[in-house]
Design a protein around this motif. Sequence first.
Motif, PDB file in Angstrom:
ATOM      1  N   CYS A 245       0.872  -1.186   0.000  1.00 29.17           N
ATOM      2  CA  CYS A 245       0.000   0.000   0.000  1.00 29.17           C
ATOM      3  C   CYS A 245       0.901   1.226   0.000  1.00 29.17           C
ATOM      4  O   CYS A 245       1.870   1.285   0.750  1.00 29.17           O
TER       5      CYS A 245
ATOM      6  N   ILE B 222      -0.503   4.422   0.222  1.00 29.80           N
ATOM      7  CA  ILE B 222      -1.404   5.535   0.540  1.00 29.80           C
ATOM      8  C   ILE B 222      -1.035   6.191   1.871  1.00 29.80           C
ATOM      9  O   ILE B 222      -1.222   7.392   2.058  1.00 29.80           O
ATOM     10  N   ALA B 223      -0.466   5.393   2.765  1.00 26.50           N
ATOM     11  CA  ALA B 223       0.168   5.933   3.976  1.00 26.50           C
ATOM     12  C   ALA B 223      -0.758   6.783   4.846  1.00 26.50           C
ATOM     13  O   ALA B 223      -0.398   7.894   5.247  1.00 26.50           O
ATOM     14  N   CYS B 224      -1.935   6.279   5.156  1.00 23.78           N
ATOM     15  CA  CYS B 224      -2.812   6.971   6.115  1.00 23.78           C
ATOM     16  C   CYS B 224      -2.093   6.981   7.475  1.00 23.78           C
ATOM     17  O   CYS B 224      -1.609   5.931   7.914  1.00 23.78           O
TER      18      CYS B 224
ATOM     19  N   TRP C  23      -3.129   7.074  10.422  1.00 28.54           N
ATOM     20  CA  TRP C  23      -3.783   6.282  11.473  1.00 28.54           C
ATOM     21  C   TRP C  23      -3.914   4.806  11.086  1.00 28.54           C
ATOM     22  O   TRP C  23      -4.559   4.030  11.809  1.00 28.54           O
ATOM     23  N   CYS C  24      -3.291   4.405   9.990  1.00 29.69           N
ATOM     24  CA  CYS C  24      -3.462   3.024   9.486  1.00 29.69           C
ATOM     25  C   CYS C  24      -3.170   1.992  10.583  1.00 29.69           C
ATOM     26  O   CYS C  24      -2.150   2.065  11.261  1.00 29.69           O
TER      27      CYS C  24
ATOM     28  N   SER D 238       1.301  -4.197   6.504  1.00 32.66           N
ATOM     29  CA  SER D 238       0.945  -4.632   5.145  1.00 32.66           C
ATOM     30  C   SER D 238       1.569  -3.741   4.068  1.00 32.66           C
ATOM     31  O   SER D 238       1.549  -4.103   2.888  1.00 32.66           O
ATOM     32  N   TRP D 239       2.123  -2.593   4.433  1.00 31.49           N
ATOM     33  CA  TRP D 239       2.549  -1.638   3.408  1.00 31.49           C
ATOM     34  C   TRP D 239       3.632  -2.182   2.480  1.00 31.49           C
ATOM     35  O   TRP D 239       3.595  -1.964   1.284  1.00 31.49           O
TER      36      TRP D 239
ATOM     37  N   GLY E  83      -6.498  -5.320   2.490  1.00 30.96           N
ATOM     38  CA  GLY E  83      -5.064  -5.067   2.441  1.00 30.96           C
ATOM     39  C   GLY E  83      -4.597  -4.289   3.658  1.00 30.96           C
ATOM     40  O   GLY E  83      -5.254  -4.321   4.698  1.00 30.96           O
ATOM     41  N   GLY E  84      -3.541  -3.484   3.404  1.00 33.26           N
ATOM     42  CA  GLY E  84      -2.953  -3.068   2.153  1.00 33.26           C
ATOM     43  C   GLY E  84      -3.986  -2.504   1.174  1.00 33.26           C
ATOM     44  O   GLY E  84      -5.122  -2.235   1.522  1.00 33.26           O
TER      45      GLY E  84
ATOM     46  N   SER F  92      -9.405   1.238  -1.144  1.00 36.07           N
ATOM     47  CA  SER F  92      -9.497   2.700  -1.058  1.00 36.07           C
ATOM     48  C   SER F  92     -10.124   3.273  -2.334  1.00 36.07           C
ATOM     49  O   SER F  92     -10.545   4.427  -2.351  1.00 36.07           O
TER      50      SER F  92
ATOM     51  N   LYS G  91      -9.619   7.630   0.805  1.00 37.64           N
ATOM     52  CA  LYS G  91      -8.576   8.144   1.684  1.00 37.64           C
ATOM     53  C   LYS G  91      -8.081   9.496   1.159  1.00 37.64           C
ATOM     54  O   LYS G  91      -8.035   9.724  -0.052  1.00 37.64           O
TER      55      LYS G  91
HETATM   56  S1  SF4 Z   1      -3.825  -0.103   4.230  1.00 41.50           S
HETATM   57 FE1  SF4 Z   1      -5.697   1.179   4.111  1.00 41.50          FE
HETATM   58  S2  SF4 Z   1      -5.672   2.445   5.953  1.00 41.50           S
HETATM   59 FE2  SF4 Z   1      -3.578   1.577   5.680  1.00 41.50          FE
HETATM   60  S3  SF4 Z   1      -2.456   3.160   4.527  1.00 41.50           S
HETATM   61 FE3  SF4 Z   1      -3.318   1.720   3.037  1.00 41.50          FE
HETATM   62  S4  SF4 Z   1      -5.304   2.652   2.454  1.00 41.50           S
HETATM   63 FE4  SF4 Z   1      -4.652   3.658   4.354  1.00 41.50          FE
END
Ligand code: SF4
Length: 216
Positions: free
Chosen positions: A49, A51-53, A55-56, A61-62, A91-92, A118, A135
């Motif tokens: 992933c 997207i790096a929220c 609060w993930c 999983s990133w 995911g991810g 997302s 997101k």
């Molecule tokens: S896994 Fe989901 S919550 Fe976590 S960074 Fe990726 S999109 Fe955002």
Amino acid sequence: MNNQHNFNKVDVAITEHGKKLPIVESFYSIQGEGFHTGKAAYFIRIGGCDIACHWCDSKVSWNASIHPLMRIEEIAENVLATPARSVVVTGGEPALYNLEPLSNIIRENQIANFLETSGAYAIKGKWDWICVSPKHNKEPLIINLQRANELKVVVFDEGDFAFAERWKDYVPENCQLFLQPEFSQFEKMAPKIVDFVKAFPQWNVSLQSHKYLDIP
Ligand code: SF4
């Protein structure tokens, strides 16, 4: 941010165009949030992933490269070893990959396939249920919102109500709309979500009930 959290998508060629996928974890449990809350389902968490929220709750999983590649046939065998009637692919960000082979093999075994995404990447494959959870860091594609059965927005602060409203005009009329408090902000945001849903009843409250049940 440590190295484990760096984004690293597994190369398309290595995944053989979706026939092998990096799997963070897979398990049979209960869907804790959104429309299918309370129903038993087999979960497949795919690695990768970007997207790096902030609060993930799934930062492990990133980085896809730290998770083993599994063939979709092996994934399907693991599902079939349980009584699961539905599979949640999450995911991810699973839509980083070509999900067509995985979605097909699940359906060929007469098991319903649900996708959590997302919406930032084009969704491939046939899905019985698509949950798009937009997101801030990478906004959803309109074409994905048009396929959504469920729109689920995580509410971290007050700005997320306007963020949620922004996307609802793009989803189909019968799409289920959910607002879900971000877990660490529950005490602050839950009462505001209750007020918002009472004022705008097309929205519903979603809670991460699996965290209260202490199940994965
Ligand atoms: S896994 Fe989901 S919550 Fe976590 S960074 Fe990726 S999109 Fe955002």
